[in-house]
Enzyme design. Structure first.
Site, PDB file in Angstrom:
ATOM      1  N   PRO A  10       4.843 -10.539   8.070  1.00  0.00           N
ATOM      2  CA  PRO A  10       4.643 -11.583   7.065  1.00  0.00           C
ATOM      3  C   PRO A  10       5.478 -11.404   5.791  1.00  0.00           C
ATOM      4  O   PRO A  10       5.660 -10.287   5.324  1.00  0.00           O
ATOM      5  CB  PRO A  10       3.146 -11.486   6.740  1.00  0.00           C
ATOM      6  CG  PRO A  10       2.705 -10.164   7.240  1.00  0.00           C
ATOM      7  CD  PRO A  10       3.602  -9.838   8.404  1.00  0.00           C
ATOM      8  N   ASN A  11       5.960 -12.519   5.315  1.00  0.00           N
ATOM      9  CA  ASN A  11       6.707 -12.643   4.055  1.00  0.00           C
ATOM     10  C   ASN A  11       8.132 -12.112   4.117  1.00  0.00           C
ATOM     11  O   ASN A  11       8.884 -12.227   3.146  1.00  0.00           O
ATOM     12  CB  ASN A  11       5.959 -11.982   2.884  1.00  0.00           C
ATOM     13  CG  ASN A  11       4.602 -12.619   2.668  1.00  0.00           C
ATOM     14  OD1 ASN A  11       4.524 -13.830   2.567  1.00  0.00           O
ATOM     15  ND2 ASN A  11       3.542 -11.826   2.623  1.00  0.00           N
ATOM     16  N   ARG A  18      12.535 -12.427  -2.579  1.00  0.00           N
ATOM     17  CA  ARG A  18      11.209 -11.832  -2.778  1.00  0.00           C
ATOM     18  C   ARG A  18      11.318 -10.482  -3.499  1.00  0.00           C
ATOM     19  O   ARG A  18      12.000  -9.575  -2.998  1.00  0.00           O
ATOM     20  CB  ARG A  18      10.595 -11.603  -1.393  1.00  0.00           C
ATOM     21  CG  ARG A  18       9.285 -10.884  -1.403  1.00  0.00           C
ATOM     22  CD  ARG A  18       8.887 -10.426   0.004  1.00  0.00           C
ATOM     23  NE  ARG A  18       7.606  -9.766  -0.071  1.00  0.00           N
ATOM     24  CZ  ARG A  18       7.125  -8.974   0.861  1.00  0.00           C
ATOM     25  NH1 ARG A  18       7.826  -8.719   1.951  1.00  0.00           N
ATOM     26  NH2 ARG A  18       5.954  -8.416   0.716  1.00  0.00           N
ATOM     27  N   TYR A  23      12.730  -5.017  -2.829  1.00  0.00           N
ATOM     28  CA  TYR A  23      13.284  -5.245  -1.492  1.00  0.00           C
ATOM     29  C   TYR A  23      14.775  -5.576  -1.468  1.00  0.00           C
ATOM     30  O   TYR A  23      15.353  -5.739  -0.397  1.00  0.00           O
ATOM     31  CB  TYR A  23      12.489  -6.356  -0.790  1.00  0.00           C
ATOM     32  CG  TYR A  23      11.020  -6.010  -0.625  1.00  0.00           C
ATOM     33  CD1 TYR A  23      10.627  -4.924   0.161  1.00  0.00           C
ATOM     34  CD2 TYR A  23      10.014  -6.739  -1.273  1.00  0.00           C
ATOM     35  CE1 TYR A  23       9.296  -4.585   0.301  1.00  0.00           C
ATOM     36  CE2 TYR A  23       8.682  -6.414  -1.124  1.00  0.00           C
ATOM     37  CZ  TYR A  23       8.326  -5.333  -0.344  1.00  0.00           C
ATOM     38  OH  TYR A  23       7.002  -4.989  -0.194  1.00  0.00           O
ATOM     39  N   ASN A  75       8.794  -4.133  11.675  1.00  0.00           N
ATOM     40  CA  ASN A  75       8.349  -3.982  10.295  1.00  0.00           C
ATOM     41  C   ASN A  75       7.074  -4.825  10.191  1.00  0.00           C
ATOM     42  O   ASN A  75       7.143  -6.048  10.034  1.00  0.00           O
ATOM     43  CB  ASN A  75       9.406  -4.469   9.307  1.00  0.00           C
ATOM     44  CG  ASN A  75       8.956  -4.250   7.865  1.00  0.00           C
ATOM     45  OD1 ASN A  75       7.793  -3.918   7.603  1.00  0.00           O
ATOM     46  ND2 ASN A  75       9.871  -4.449   6.922  1.00  0.00           N
ATOM     47  N   ALA A  78       2.767  -6.342   5.515  1.00  0.00           N
ATOM     48  CA  ALA A  78       1.410  -6.085   5.001  1.00  0.00           C
ATOM     49  C   ALA A  78       0.421  -5.704   6.107  1.00  0.00           C
ATOM     50  O   ALA A  78      -0.568  -5.005   5.848  1.00  0.00           O
ATOM     51  CB  ALA A  78       0.907  -7.317   4.250  1.00  0.00           C
ATOM     52  N   ASP A  88      -3.468  -1.788  18.326  1.00  0.00           N
ATOM     53  CA  ASP A  88      -4.001  -1.763  19.692  1.00  0.00           C
ATOM     54  C   ASP A  88      -3.020  -2.394  20.685  1.00  0.00           C
ATOM     55  O   ASP A  88      -2.916  -1.948  21.826  1.00  0.00           O
ATOM     56  CB  ASP A  88      -5.348  -2.493  19.758  1.00  0.00           C
ATOM     57  CG  ASP A  88      -6.485  -1.668  19.140  1.00  0.00           C
ATOM     58  OD1 ASP A  88      -6.254  -0.498  18.775  1.00  0.00           O
ATOM     59  OD2 ASP A  88      -7.603  -2.208  19.019  1.00  0.00           O
ATOM     60  N   GLU A  99       8.448   2.058  13.901  1.00  0.00           N
ATOM     61  CA  GLU A  99       7.953   1.328  12.722  1.00  0.00           C
ATOM     62  C   GLU A  99       8.960   1.488  11.597  1.00  0.00           C
ATOM     63  O   GLU A  99       9.414   2.603  11.328  1.00  0.00           O
ATOM     64  CB  GLU A  99       6.608   1.926  12.301  1.00  0.00           C
ATOM     65  CG  GLU A  99       6.043   1.320  11.022  1.00  0.00           C
ATOM     66  CD  GLU A  99       4.782   2.049  10.560  1.00  0.00           C
ATOM     67  OE1 GLU A  99       4.257   2.907  11.295  1.00  0.00           O
ATOM     68  OE2 GLU A  99       4.340   1.763   9.430  1.00  0.00           O
ATOM     69  N   HIS A 101      10.163   0.317   7.443  1.00  0.00           N
ATOM     70  CA  HIS A 101       9.884  -0.306   6.145  1.00  0.00           C
ATOM     71  C   HIS A 101      11.132  -0.237   5.288  1.00  0.00           C
ATOM     72  O   HIS A 101      11.815   0.786   5.268  1.00  0.00           O
ATOM     73  CB  HIS A 101       8.735   0.405   5.432  1.00  0.00           C
ATOM     74  CG  HIS A 101       7.470   0.343   6.212  1.00  0.00           C
ATOM     75  ND1 HIS A 101       6.706  -0.804   6.273  1.00  0.00           N
ATOM     76  CD2 HIS A 101       6.861   1.248   7.004  1.00  0.00           C
ATOM     77  CE1 HIS A 101       5.673  -0.593   7.067  1.00  0.00           C
ATOM     78  NE2 HIS A 101       5.744   0.649   7.535  1.00  0.00           N
ATOM     79  N   LEU A 102      11.366  -1.315   4.548  1.00  0.00           N
ATOM     80  CA  LEU A 102      12.488  -1.330   3.607  1.00  0.00           C
ATOM     81  C   LEU A 102      12.220  -0.364   2.458  1.00  0.00           C
ATOM     82  O   LEU A 102      13.078   0.424   2.069  1.00  0.00           O
ATOM     83  CB  LEU A 102      12.662  -2.746   3.049  1.00  0.00           C
ATOM     84  CG  LEU A 102      13.070  -3.813   4.072  1.00  0.00           C
ATOM     85  CD1 LEU A 102      12.503  -5.156   3.695  1.00  0.00           C
ATOM     86  CD2 LEU A 102      14.569  -3.857   4.202  1.00  0.00           C
ATOM     87  N   ARG A 108       4.666   4.091  -3.272  1.00  0.00           N
ATOM     88  CA  ARG A 108       4.169   2.842  -3.865  1.00  0.00           C
ATOM     89  C   ARG A 108       2.660   2.907  -4.098  1.00  0.00           C
ATOM     90  O   ARG A 108       2.083   3.976  -4.149  1.00  0.00           O
ATOM     91  CB  ARG A 108       4.586   1.672  -2.964  1.00  0.00           C
ATOM     92  CG  ARG A 108       6.124   1.580  -2.823  1.00  0.00           C
ATOM     93  CD  ARG A 108       6.562   0.343  -2.105  1.00  0.00           C
ATOM     94  NE  ARG A 108       6.142  -0.873  -2.806  1.00  0.00           N
ATOM     95  CZ  ARG A 108       6.128  -2.082  -2.247  1.00  0.00           C
ATOM     96  NH1 ARG A 108       6.513  -2.222  -0.998  1.00  0.00           N
ATOM     97  NH2 ARG A 108       5.743  -3.126  -2.943  1.00  0.00           N
ATOM     98  N   ARG A 112      -0.735   1.016   0.065  1.00  0.00           N
ATOM     99  CA  ARG A 112       0.402   0.931   0.987  1.00  0.00           C
ATOM    100  C   ARG A 112       0.715   2.276   1.633  1.00  0.00           C
ATOM    101  O   ARG A 112       1.575   2.376   2.495  1.00  0.00           O
ATOM    102  CB  ARG A 112       1.662   0.464   0.252  1.00  0.00           C
ATOM    103  CG  ARG A 112       1.598  -0.949  -0.227  1.00  0.00           C
ATOM    104  CD  ARG A 112       2.944  -1.368  -0.811  1.00  0.00           C
ATOM    105  NE  ARG A 112       2.751  -2.438  -1.756  1.00  0.00           N
ATOM    106  CZ  ARG A 112       2.637  -3.728  -1.410  1.00  0.00           C
ATOM    107  NH1 ARG A 112       2.746  -4.097  -0.153  1.00  0.00           N
ATOM    108  NH2 ARG A 112       2.442  -4.649  -2.328  1.00  0.00           N
TER     109      ARG A 112
HETATM  110  C1  DQA Z   1       7.065  -3.412   3.677  1.00  0.00           C
HETATM  111  C2  DQA Z   1       6.020  -2.633   2.860  1.00  0.00           C
HETATM  112  C3  DQA Z   1       4.658  -3.295   2.937  1.00  0.00           C
HETATM  113  O1  DQA Z   1       3.707  -2.574   2.161  1.00  0.00           O
HETATM  114  C4  DQA Z   1       4.734  -4.711   2.383  1.00  0.00           C
HETATM  115  O2  DQA Z   1       3.498  -5.366   2.532  1.00  0.00           O
HETATM  116  C5  DQA Z   1       5.842  -5.511   2.975  1.00  0.00           C
HETATM  117  C6  DQA Z   1       7.132  -4.867   3.249  1.00  0.00           C
HETATM  118  C7  DQA Z   1       8.479  -2.826   3.545  1.00  0.00           C
HETATM  119  O3  DQA Z   1       9.325  -3.187   4.371  1.00  0.00           O
HETATM  120  O4  DQA Z   1       8.761  -2.070   2.615  1.00  0.00           O
HETATM  121  O5  DQA Z   1       5.733  -6.718   3.138  1.00  0.00           O
HETATM  122  O6  DQA Z   1       6.702  -3.336   5.050  1.00  0.00           O
END
Ligand code: DQA
Length: 147
Positions: A10-11, A18, A23, A75, A78, A88, A99, A101-102, A108, A112
């Protein structure tokens, strides 16, 4: 050709505008472009997908084995911190998953700093901006080649 599925949670469609201080300014299309270029060089097929909906991500992971996906780079955004359902699904299909993450989630806010997803993944890459995805894809390709 082996297939790797990249899932953006998401997002992440808002990347580029953003919270640029967290990011950066690279857009999701630019990230997917970088990944496609690398995948072409390595002769793997890449399927990129973004969703703001937990169930849609669960469905996609759930059919990944049937769809002959060799590895997943995700990724979860959230959902990293909340989704038992995505965790699961990954555990259920047992497709090797990385997995990413940027941002460095451990540097943080406290909420998170815990991932529900990482215990069912091969590993986690966090904190290298768009490069996190490239490192994740490299790791996925190495795993595919070694099994
Ligand atoms: C994220 C870190 C998460 O906490 C956050 O909700 C994101 C982006 C990252 O790529 O750093 O949306 O996954």
């Amino acid at each position: 050709m082996k297939k790797i599925l990249v899932i953006h949670g998401p997002n992440l469609h808002l990347l580029g505008t953003r919270e640029q201080q967290v990011y950066g300014s690279t857009t999701l299309d630019e990230i997917n472009g970088m990944l496609k270029k690398f995948a072409d060089q390595e002769k793997v097929e890449l399927i990129c997908f973004q969703s703001n909906h937990e169930g849609e991500i669960v469905d996609l992971i759930g059919k990944s084995k049937k769809d002959n996906i060799a590895a997943i780079v995700i990724n979860p955004a959230a959902y990293t911190h909340t989704s038992v359902a995505i965790r699961d699904a990954i555990a259920a299909v047992a497709v090797p998953t990385i997995e990413i993450h940027l941002s460095n989630i451990y540097a943080r806010e406290e909420f998170r700093q815990h991932s529900l997803i990482s215990p069912v993944c091969y590993g986690q890459i966090s904190g290298f901006g768009p490069e996190s995805y490239v490192l994740g894809l490299k790791a996925a390709i190495n795993i595919i080649k070694s099994i």
